[in-house]
Design a protein around this motif. Structure first.
Motif, PDB file in Angstrom:
ATOM      1  N   GLU A  63       5.285   3.497  23.465  1.00 35.18           N
ATOM      2  CA  GLU A  63       4.900   3.882  22.058  1.00 35.18           C
ATOM      3  C   GLU A  63       5.269   2.962  20.940  1.00 35.18           C
ATOM      4  O   GLU A  63       4.842   3.174  19.889  1.00 35.18           O
ATOM      5  CB  GLU A  63       5.799   5.277  21.823  1.00 35.18           C
ATOM      6  N   LEU A  64       6.401   2.049  21.020  1.00 34.38           N
ATOM      7  CA  LEU A  64       6.813   1.036  19.967  1.00 34.38           C
ATOM      8  C   LEU A  64       6.194  -0.409  20.298  1.00 34.38           C
ATOM      9  O   LEU A  64       6.066  -1.141  19.315  1.00 34.38           O
ATOM     10  CB  LEU A  64       8.403   1.195  20.071  1.00 34.38           C
ATOM     11  N   CYS A  65       5.788  -0.689  21.544  1.00 39.14           N
ATOM     12  CA  CYS A  65       5.361  -1.997  21.692  1.00 39.14           C
ATOM     13  C   CYS A  65       3.858  -2.252  21.084  1.00 39.14           C
ATOM     14  O   CYS A  65       2.899  -1.373  21.608  1.00 39.14           O
ATOM     15  CB  CYS A  65       5.253  -2.447  23.069  1.00 39.14           C
ATOM     16  N   THR A  66       3.902  -3.245  20.234  1.00 37.93           N
ATOM     17  CA  THR A  66       2.518  -3.369  19.617  1.00 37.93           C
ATOM     18  C   THR A  66       2.126  -5.078  20.155  1.00 37.93           C
ATOM     19  O   THR A  66       1.323  -5.552  19.648  1.00 37.93           O
ATOM     20  CB  THR A  66       2.434  -3.716  18.172  1.00 37.93           C
ATOM     21  N   GLU A  67       2.839  -5.570  21.146  1.00 37.50           N
ATOM     22  CA  GLU A  67       2.678  -6.896  21.758  1.00 37.50           C
ATOM     23  C   GLU A  67       2.907  -7.734  20.443  1.00 37.50           C
ATOM     24  O   GLU A  67       2.271  -8.798  20.436  1.00 37.50           O
ATOM     25  CB  GLU A  67       1.183  -7.148  22.229  1.00 37.50           C
ATOM     26  N   CYS A  68       3.527  -7.437  19.608  1.00 33.38           N
ATOM     27  CA  CYS A  68       3.803  -8.255  18.423  1.00 33.38           C
ATOM     28  C   CYS A  68       2.569  -8.270  17.435  1.00 33.38           C
ATOM     29  O   CYS A  68       2.810  -9.179  16.502  1.00 33.38           O
ATOM     30  CB  CYS A  68       4.286  -9.746  18.713  1.00 33.38           C
ATOM     31  N   VAL A  69       1.587  -7.690  17.818  1.00 35.31           N
ATOM     32  CA  VAL A  69       0.310  -7.438  16.688  1.00 35.31           C
ATOM     33  C   VAL A  69       1.025  -7.148  15.308  1.00 35.31           C
ATOM     34  O   VAL A  69       1.803  -6.164  15.299  1.00 35.31           O
ATOM     35  CB  VAL A  69      -0.786  -6.846  17.151  1.00 35.31           C
ATOM     36  N   GLY A  70       0.779  -7.923  14.202  1.00 37.67           N
ATOM     37  CA  GLY A  70       1.001  -7.402  12.959  1.00 37.67           C
ATOM     38  C   GLY A  70       2.449  -8.329  12.534  1.00 37.67           C
ATOM     39  O   GLY A  70       2.727  -8.342  11.453  1.00 37.67           O
ATOM     40  N   HIS A  71       3.101  -8.748  13.611  1.00 38.32           N
ATOM     41  CA  HIS A  71       4.438  -9.621  13.325  1.00 38.32           C
ATOM     42  C   HIS A  71       4.211 -11.036  13.738  1.00 38.32           C
ATOM     43  O   HIS A  71       4.557 -11.976  12.851  1.00 38.32           O
ATOM     44  CB  HIS A  71       5.584  -9.039  13.974  1.00 38.32           C
ATOM     45  N   PHE A  72       3.667 -11.304  14.787  1.00 35.11           N
ATOM     46  CA  PHE A  72       3.494 -12.762  15.463  1.00 35.11           C
ATOM     47  C   PHE A  72       1.994 -12.873  16.152  1.00 35.11           C
ATOM     48  O   PHE A  72       1.489 -11.884  16.649  1.00 35.11           O
ATOM     49  CB  PHE A  72       4.766 -12.995  16.441  1.00 35.11           C
ATOM     50  N   ASP A  73       1.661 -14.005  16.523  1.00 33.13           N
ATOM     51  CA  ASP A  73       0.496 -14.514  17.086  1.00 33.13           C
ATOM     52  C   ASP A  73       0.604 -14.229  18.453  1.00 33.13           C
ATOM     53  O   ASP A  73      -0.209 -13.822  19.253  1.00 33.13           O
ATOM     54  CB  ASP A  73       0.090 -15.825  17.038  1.00 33.13           C
ATOM     55  N   GLU A  74       1.986 -14.331  19.041  1.00 35.70           N
ATOM     56  CA  GLU A  74       2.188 -14.096  20.242  1.00 35.70           C
ATOM     57  C   GLU A  74       3.414 -13.149  20.760  1.00 35.70           C
ATOM     58  O   GLU A  74       4.156 -13.083  19.907  1.00 35.70           O
ATOM     59  CB  GLU A  74       2.701 -15.337  21.217  1.00 35.70           C
ATOM     60  N   PRO A  75       3.337 -12.313  21.858  1.00 36.27           N
ATOM     61  CA  PRO A  75       4.417 -11.444  22.033  1.00 36.27           C
ATOM     62  C   PRO A  75       5.691 -12.470  22.230  1.00 36.27           C
ATOM     63  O   PRO A  75       5.910 -13.117  23.167  1.00 36.27           O
ATOM     64  CB  PRO A  75       4.167 -10.706  23.251  1.00 36.27           C
ATOM     65  N   GLN A  76       6.881 -12.158  21.487  1.00 40.22           N
ATOM     66  CA  GLN A  76       8.052 -12.797  21.319  1.00 40.22           C
ATOM     67  C   GLN A  76       8.639 -12.639  22.649  1.00 40.22           C
ATOM     68  O   GLN A  76       9.446 -13.532  23.024  1.00 40.22           O
ATOM     69  CB  GLN A  76       8.965 -12.656  20.133  1.00 40.22           C
ATOM     70  N   CYS A  77       8.822 -11.492  23.063  1.00 35.16           N
ATOM     71  CA  CYS A  77       9.629 -11.414  24.467  1.00 35.16           C
ATOM     72  C   CYS A  77       9.077 -12.250  25.549  1.00 35.16           C
ATOM     73  O   CYS A  77       9.687 -12.756  26.482  1.00 35.16           O
ATOM     74  CB  CYS A  77       9.539  -9.952  24.893  1.00 35.16           C
ATOM     75  N   ILE A  78       7.552 -12.298  25.754  1.00 35.20           N
ATOM     76  CA  ILE A  78       7.296 -13.204  26.664  1.00 35.20           C
ATOM     77  C   ILE A  78       7.473 -14.725  26.247  1.00 35.20           C
ATOM     78  O   ILE A  78       7.822 -15.465  27.254  1.00 35.20           O
ATOM     79  CB  ILE A  78       5.561 -13.194  26.765  1.00 35.20           C
ATOM     80  N   GLU A  79       7.596 -15.080  25.167  1.00 35.52           N
ATOM     81  CA  GLU A  79       7.700 -16.544  24.975  1.00 35.52           C
ATOM     82  C   GLU A  79       9.321 -16.832  25.185  1.00 35.52           C
ATOM     83  O   GLU A  79       9.372 -18.084  25.607  1.00 35.52           O
ATOM     84  CB  GLU A  79       7.790 -16.614  23.189  1.00 35.52           C
TER      85      GLU A  79
END
Length: 81
Positions: A36-52
């Motif tokens: 419900e909270l995960c946006t895959e960092c859309v709106g914040h970053f180009d790539e999901p930061q957790c994956i990075e």
């Protein structure tokens, strides 16, 4: 497409502080991602930061929570609006 942390997680603690939405928290045994909270960092970053930052590549797309980029953007706008 919310993300999912697999059981390969080593509880290294690097992903949780990187999440701009606060979607990552400690579960019973490993870290978990709230879809419900995960946006895959859309709106914040180009790539999901957790994956990075994940050293063991245990964060994958959750097949049970697939969303389009437009849906993720709308979720981001709801969460930050």
């Amino acid at each position: 497409m919310s993300l999912l942390i697999t059981d390969e997680c080593i509880n290294c603690d690097v992903c949780e502080p990187e999440c701009p939405n606060g979607a990552i928290s400690m579960g019973d045994e490993i870290y978990v991602i709230d879809p419900e909270l995960c946006t895959e960092c859309v709106g914040h970053f180009d790539e999901p930061q957790c994956i990075e930052v994940c050293p063991v590549d245990c964060i994958v797309v959750d097949p049970d929570n697939q969303e389009s980029r437009d849906q993720l953007q709308a979720k981001y706008e709801r969460l930050t609006g």
